[in-house]
Design a protein around this motif. Structure first.
Motif, short mmCIF file in Angstrom:
data_model
loop_
_atom_site.label_atom_id
_atom_site.label_comp_id
_atom_site.label_asym_id
_atom_site.label_seq_id
_atom_site.Cartn_x
_atom_site.Cartn_y
_atom_site.Cartn_z
N GLN A 46 0.82 -1.21 0.00
CA GLN A 46 0.00 0.00 0.00
C GLN A 46 0.86 1.27 0.00
O GLN A 46 0.56 2.24 -0.70
CB GLN A 46 -0.93 -0.03 1.23
CG GLN A 46 -1.90 1.13 1.31
CD GLN A 46 -2.82 1.23 0.09
OE1 GLN A 46 -2.93 0.27 -0.70
NE2 GLN A 46 -3.44 2.39 -0.11
N LEU A 47 1.96 1.22 0.77
CA LEU A 47 2.87 2.38 0.80
C LEU A 47 3.44 2.67 -0.59
O LEU A 47 3.52 3.82 -1.02
CB LEU A 47 4.03 2.12 1.80
CG LEU A 47 3.68 2.25 3.28
CD1 LEU A 47 4.81 1.68 4.14
CD2 LEU A 47 3.43 3.71 3.64
N ALA A 51 2.71 5.82 -3.25
CA ALA A 51 3.83 6.62 -3.77
C ALA A 51 3.83 6.67 -5.29
O ALA A 51 4.65 7.37 -5.89
CB ALA A 51 5.16 6.05 -3.27
N GLY A 52 2.92 5.89 -5.91
CA GLY A 52 2.81 5.97 -7.36
C GLY A 52 3.37 4.78 -8.12
O GLY A 52 3.42 4.79 -9.35
N ILE A 65 5.75 -5.18 -8.00
CA ILE A 65 5.71 -3.71 -8.02
C ILE A 65 6.77 -3.19 -8.98
O ILE A 65 7.94 -3.59 -8.92
CB ILE A 65 5.93 -3.13 -6.61
CG1 ILE A 65 4.93 -3.76 -5.62
CG2 ILE A 65 5.79 -1.61 -6.62
CD1 ILE A 65 4.84 -3.10 -4.26
N LYS A 66 6.31 -2.35 -9.89
CA LYS A 66 7.23 -1.74 -10.86
C LYS A 66 7.34 -0.24 -10.58
O LYS A 66 6.38 0.40 -10.16
CB LYS A 66 6.73 -1.98 -12.29
CG LYS A 66 6.73 -3.46 -12.70
CD LYS A 66 6.40 -3.63 -14.18
CE LYS A 66 6.60 -5.07 -14.64
NZ LYS A 66 5.57 -6.01 -14.10
N MET A 71 11.88 7.11 -10.10
CA MET A 71 10.95 7.22 -8.98
C MET A 71 11.62 6.86 -7.65
O MET A 71 11.50 7.59 -6.65
CB MET A 71 9.77 6.27 -9.23
CG MET A 71 8.72 6.35 -8.14
SD MET A 71 7.44 5.10 -8.42
CE MET A 71 6.84 4.97 -6.73
N ILE A 72 12.35 5.75 -7.65
CA ILE A 72 13.02 5.34 -6.41
C ILE A 72 14.06 6.37 -5.99
O ILE A 72 14.17 6.74 -4.82
CB ILE A 72 13.71 3.96 -6.60
CG1 ILE A 72 12.67 2.87 -6.84
CG2 ILE A 72 14.62 3.64 -5.42
CD1 ILE A 72 12.19 2.15 -5.61
N ARG A 73 14.81 6.87 -6.97
CA ARG A 73 15.81 7.89 -6.63
C ARG A 73 15.16 9.12 -6.01
O ARG A 73 15.74 9.76 -5.12
CB ARG A 73 16.57 8.31 -7.90
CG ARG A 73 17.62 7.32 -8.29
CD ARG A 73 18.16 7.57 -9.70
NE ARG A 73 18.71 6.32 -10.16
CZ ARG A 73 19.93 5.89 -9.84
NH1 ARG A 73 20.72 6.63 -9.11
NH2 ARG A 73 20.35 4.72 -10.27
N GLU A 74 13.99 9.45 -6.51
CA GLU A 74 13.27 10.60 -5.96
C GLU A 74 12.91 10.33 -4.49
O GLU A 74 13.11 11.18 -3.62
CB GLU A 74 12.00 10.84 -6.80
CG GLU A 74 11.35 12.18 -6.56
CD GLU A 74 12.28 13.37 -6.82
OE1 GLU A 74 13.12 13.30 -7.72
OE2 GLU A 74 12.16 14.36 -6.05
#
Lengths: 491, 491
Positions: A46-47, A51-52, A65-66, A71-74
Motif C-alpha cells: 500500500q505504501l 507513492a505511485g 511492483i514496478k 521514482m526510487i531515486r526521488e
C-alpha cells in the motif's frame, strides 16, 4: 583508539561515467520492467502504491511492483547521506556515511571453529565470548549483531539473550534482531530501557540487517521488520545476498545492477515509512566454484564488484555496507587470509561505510572462528593506518634526515628518526617479525597458534564496561517477562 | 595463458597533483643539494661530468655528484617508456612498461624453507627446482634471476650455473648476474650464444637488477654492471632497497622521494651510456618493527608508498618495478598471506610493470619457500582476473537472465548462465572451497599442506622445454671454459 575511521585516502574507482550509467540504467530496467515482488505484507504494498508505483497481483500474498525510472531515486532523496548510531558509551557512537568507516564483526554463523575443538554448534557462551573479544579490540567499532547463533537457546527467545549480551558486555553500538517483526520490536524496546524512550525517539541507537530474498523479492518478514525499525527512527541495512549464477546473473556487472535495484527498493521503503530514517545501501557479492558447486568467497570478481558498488552508493548519496573479510577456508590458514584480504581490501578501497564481517568469517559464513577473529582484528588495526594515508609536508619528507646523515650514513640517530620512529610505522600485535632463529627457539608457532593463545588471554583479561544496576535489572526483567509469554520453539 | 598481463583496470592513485609535486621537488632537492655519491667507477663519474653535473671529490674513490633541477629528467627523455624483453620462446617475450605487467619469482634468498626440512641453505638443486616450478606455472611471466642462492657452488662461478638453469629449464625471459662486472659480462655472453650475437645487439634479451647502496650511493660494482648491460643494449632495473629509519627517512613520503632520486640517477646513467637503453625505475619500500628492531614487510605504509611510486613513474614515463608478495613470516601461514596481499595488491594497483618477488618470498627475503611459491602463483592467477576488469555491456549486465527467471526464480538453468558459467568466475587451483564435511573427511589439510603436495607433483610432472643440442653444447662449453679460468672463491 578512535570510535570509527575517517578515511583520508581516495576511493579506488573502477568504472568511468559511461559504464556506471549503463549499470544504473540496468537497475532502472529491473525496477521498471521486471519489477520487485513483495510477499506477505499488504501494508508495504500500500505504501508503494500510494507513492505511485505500479502494483500487480501475483498471488494472494504476492505483489509485483514496478517503479518508473527515477521514482526510487526521488523517494531516496529524504534518506540521510550520513547519520550517527549512538552507543551507550557516547565516546563510542559511530558515524555512518561520508568518509566514515565502521568495522563490525562477522554475523550469522551457526557454527564455531577453534583450534582446540574443531567445528561445533555455537552456544550463548560463544556468543558472549565473541562480544567480549570484540569489545576488547580497539580496532573494531561496532559490536555487530548475530556474532554467532546461540543454538542452545530456543529460536524464539535467543534474540533477547543476544541483545542483552551486546548491552551488557559491550558499550559499543550493535545490531538488533530481524528474524521476525516481534523480535525487531523487542530489540527496539530493550533499547528504550537502555537509552531511555525519549532518546530513542530522537536518535538512531540500533540497526537491523535485512536481507532481500533474491532474486527480486522482499518478503514480509523483512519488510515488516524494516517498517518497525523505520517507524522508530532506527537504522536499516538493506542487503541482497547474491550467489552469482544462482540468484543473480552469473556475470558481475549484472549482479551489481541487481544488487543496486533490490537494495534501493528496500531503502525506499524506509523513506516511505518515515522520511529521514537511516538507511544503508548494501551489497554482498560472491562467486560460485565450478569444481565444488559451492559458493566461493574472496575471489577477484566480487572484489571488483564491490569497488563498483562504492561508486554507485556515492552517486546515490547513501551510506554503504559492502564486502568484508570473506573466506571459504575451514581454518585460519593462508587460504583464509588470501581470500579475506582480497575481499577486505575492496571493502576499504570502495569506501564502504559499514563493513560487516570484518572479523571471524570462515567456512563460507557457516562458521565463526576464534582464531581468525583475532587475526582479522589485527588486520583491522593495519587498515586504520592504511586509511589514514600520509601528510606530505616538510616534516614527512624528512630531507633533514638525509642532510644530517648524507650519502652512506645510517639514519638511526638523526633528529628526524628520533622524533618519528615510535609512530612512523604500524606494528602488528600478532605477527612474528623476529629473525628465524628467535622464532625457531620460541617454538615455531604459526599465526593461527599465536591467535589461539591470544583469544584465551584476551578473555581472561576482559573487563566488562560498567552498566547502571537498575538498567541491568530492568533489562533482565523485560527479558524474563517476554520469555514467559512464549513456549520454546526450536526452528 | 598470456605472456604478460595487460592491465584493463585503472591504477589506484593516492595523491593529488600538489603532493606529487612536493615529492618530486624533494627528489630534485636531494639530487641538487645533497647529491649522490658514486664510488670506485671513474668512468661513470666522467659520464655525468660530461653531461653537465657538478662533481666534487669526496675521497680518492668517491665523488659526490649534484644535478641541477630538471637535468636528470632531461637525460631520461631518451629512455623507452616501454620495451620488449625477448624470451628464447618468442611466444613468451614480455612487454615491460605501459599497461603491461610481468610477474617474476622472488629473488635473492640464501635459504630455502619447506614443510619437510624447515630452513636450510639453498643449493643448485633447489635453484633448478624453483626454475622448473616457475616454468610450470601459467601465472608467472618471467623466470626471474637469483631465485635462491645456490650456496653449494662457489660464489665466483655460481652465476654461470644459474644462467644456464634459466636457459635450460625455462623458455621465458630471465635476469642476468649483477654481483660483479665480469659476471654481468658473462651473462650477456651466454645470451649471445643462446640468441645469436646479431639478435642480442638489436634486442633486449636479459636484464640486471642493480641495487643502490642507500642512502644516496651508487657503488662501482653496480655502476660498472649497469654500464655493461646498457652498452650491450640490455635492460637494467635500478633499485634502492630502503629500510625506513635505517637508510631512508623513517617517514614514507621521504622514503619515496629518496627512492625516486636514487633510482632516477641510476636510470640516467643507462641513458648516458647508450641513449634508448631499457631502464626500469624501481622501488623497494619497507618499515621497521619497533618490537624486534627487524625490518618488517607487508605493512600499510610501504603499500601506500608503492601507490605513490606508480604515480611518479607514470609522470616520468618510465616502466616501474615496485613491491611484490612480501612477508616476515617463517612459514606459509595466515601471516604470510596477510602481509603478502597487503604488499602485492599495491603492486598491481599501482600499475607496476615488473613485479619481482611475486612468488615464494618469506622470512624478510632471507628464505624462498616452496609452499609459499605455490600459494603465491595461485594468487597470481587470481590477479590475472582482477586486472582484466569487466566489460559492461548487454551481455555482462545479463538482464535476460532476470527476465527469463523473474522474481524468486533460480538462474542455474537460464540461457545466460549456461552460456557464461564456465568462464564467469576465476577458480583457485589450490583453495579448498568444499563444504566442511568433505574437507574434514579428506583429511583437514590446510593451504600449506596442499601446497606441499602440489610442488612435489608439479616437479614430478615437469617437462623441460626443448633446447637446440648444439646451443646446449656451446653453453656448457662456455661455462666450463670460464670456470677453468678461476679458482673457487666462497665469499
Amino acid at each position: 583508539m578512535v570510535p570509527y575511521i575517517t578515511r583520508h585516502i581516495p576511493t579506488y574507482d573502477l568504472l568511468g561515467e559511461e559504464n556506471l550509467l549503463k549499470i544504473e540504467h540496468a537497475a532502472d530496467t529491473i525496477l521498471g520492467e521486471i519489477g520487485i515482488e513483495f510477499h506477505d505484507d499488504p501494508e508495504t504494498v500500500q505504501l508503494f502504491r500510494q507513492a505511485g508505483a505500479q502494483v500487480s497481483v501475483v498471488t494472494e500474498n504476492a505483489w509485483n511492483i514496478k517503479f518508473e525510472p527515477g521514482m526510487i531515486r526521488e523517494i531516496l532523496k529524504t534518506a540521510p547521506p550520513h547519520f550517527t548510531q549512538h552507543a551507550r558509551n557516547p565516546a563510542k557512537s559511530v558515524k555512518i556515511g561520508g568518509n566514515a568507516m565502521v568495522f563490525s564483526p562477522s554475523y550469522g554463523s551457526p557454527f564455531i571453529i577453534d583450534m582446540n575443538q574443531g567445528r561445533r554448534y555455537a552456544t550463548l557462551a560463544d556468543f558472549e565470548n565473541l562480544i567480549k573479544l570484540a569489545q576488547a579490540s580497539p580496532w573494531l567499532h561496532h559490536s555487530g549483531g548475530t556474532i554467532c547463533e546461540p543454538t542452545d537457546i530456543p529460536v524464539n527467545k535467543r534474540h533477547l539473550d543476544m541483545i542483552y549480551a551486546h548491552m551488557r558486555y559491550s558499550d559499543r553500538a550493535f545490531l538488533g534482531s530481524i528474524t521476525a517483526p516481534e523480535r525487531a520490536a523487542d530489540s527496539i524496546e530493550m533499547c528504550r530501557i537502555l537509552f531511555g524512550t525519549d532518546f530513542v525517539s530522537e536518535h538512531c541507537v540500533v540497526m537491523g540487517n535485512f536481507n532481500s530474498t533474491s532474486p527480486l523479492i522482499w518478503d514480509g518478514n523483512s519488510t515488516r521488520g524494516i517498517r518497525n525499525y523505520a517507524e522508530a527512527g532506527q537504522g536499516s541495512i538493506l542487503l541482497p545476498f547474491l550467489l552469482g549464477g544462482a540468484v543473480s546473473p552469473v556475470t558481475m556487472p549484472g549482479a551489481v545492477a541487481q544488487s543496486l535495484a533490490e537494495s534501493m527498493a528496500g531503502c525506499a521503503l524506509t523513506q516511505l515509512v518515515r522520511p529521514g530514517a537511516p538507511a544503508i545501501l548494501a551489497s554482498f557479492l560472491s562467486s560460485t566454484s565450478l569444481r565444488s558447486g559451492s559458493p566461493s568467497f574472496g575471489t577477484p570478481e566480487p572484489a571488483l564488484g564491490s569497488l563498483i558498488m562504492g561508486q554507485l552508493a556515492r552517486r546515490l548519496n547513501l551510506p554503504l555496507r559492502c564486502a568484508g573479510n570473506f573466506s571459504t577456508s575451514k581454518l585460519a590458514d593462508a587460504q583464509a587470509m588470501t581470500q579475506g584480504m582480497m575481499s577486505m581490501m575492496s571493502a576499504v578501497q570502495c569506501g564502504a561505510n559499514f563493513i560487516m564481517h570484518s572479523a571471524g568469517f570462515l567456512d563460507s559464513l557457516l562458521s565463526m572462528s576464534y582464531e581468525k577473529f583475532m587475526l582479522d582484528t589485527d588486520l583491522c588495526a593495519a587498515l586504520h593506518t592504511y586509511l589514514k594515508g600520509f601528510e606530505v609536508d616538510d616534516d614527512s619528507l624528512g630531507l633533514d634526515a638525509l642532510r644530517e646523515g648524507g650519502p652512506g650514513k645510517h639514519m638511526f640517530g638523526t633528529a628526524h628518526t628520533l622524533a618519528h620512529y615510535q609512530t612512523a610505522y604500524w606494528e602488528s600485535s600478532l605477527n612474528d617479525d623476529q629473525p628465524y632463529e628467535s622464532w625457531h627457539e620460541q617454538g615455531q608457532e604459526d599465526a593461527m597458534q599465536r591467535a589461539n593463545h591470544r583469544w584465551k588471554t584476551t578473555l581472561q583479561d576482559y573487563q566488562a564496561p560498567s552498566l547502571d544496576e537498575s538498567t541491568d535489572e530492568a533489562l533482565k526483567e523485560f527479558i524474563n517477562r517476554r520469555k514467559a509469554t512464549m513456549d520454546d520453539t526450536w526452528y
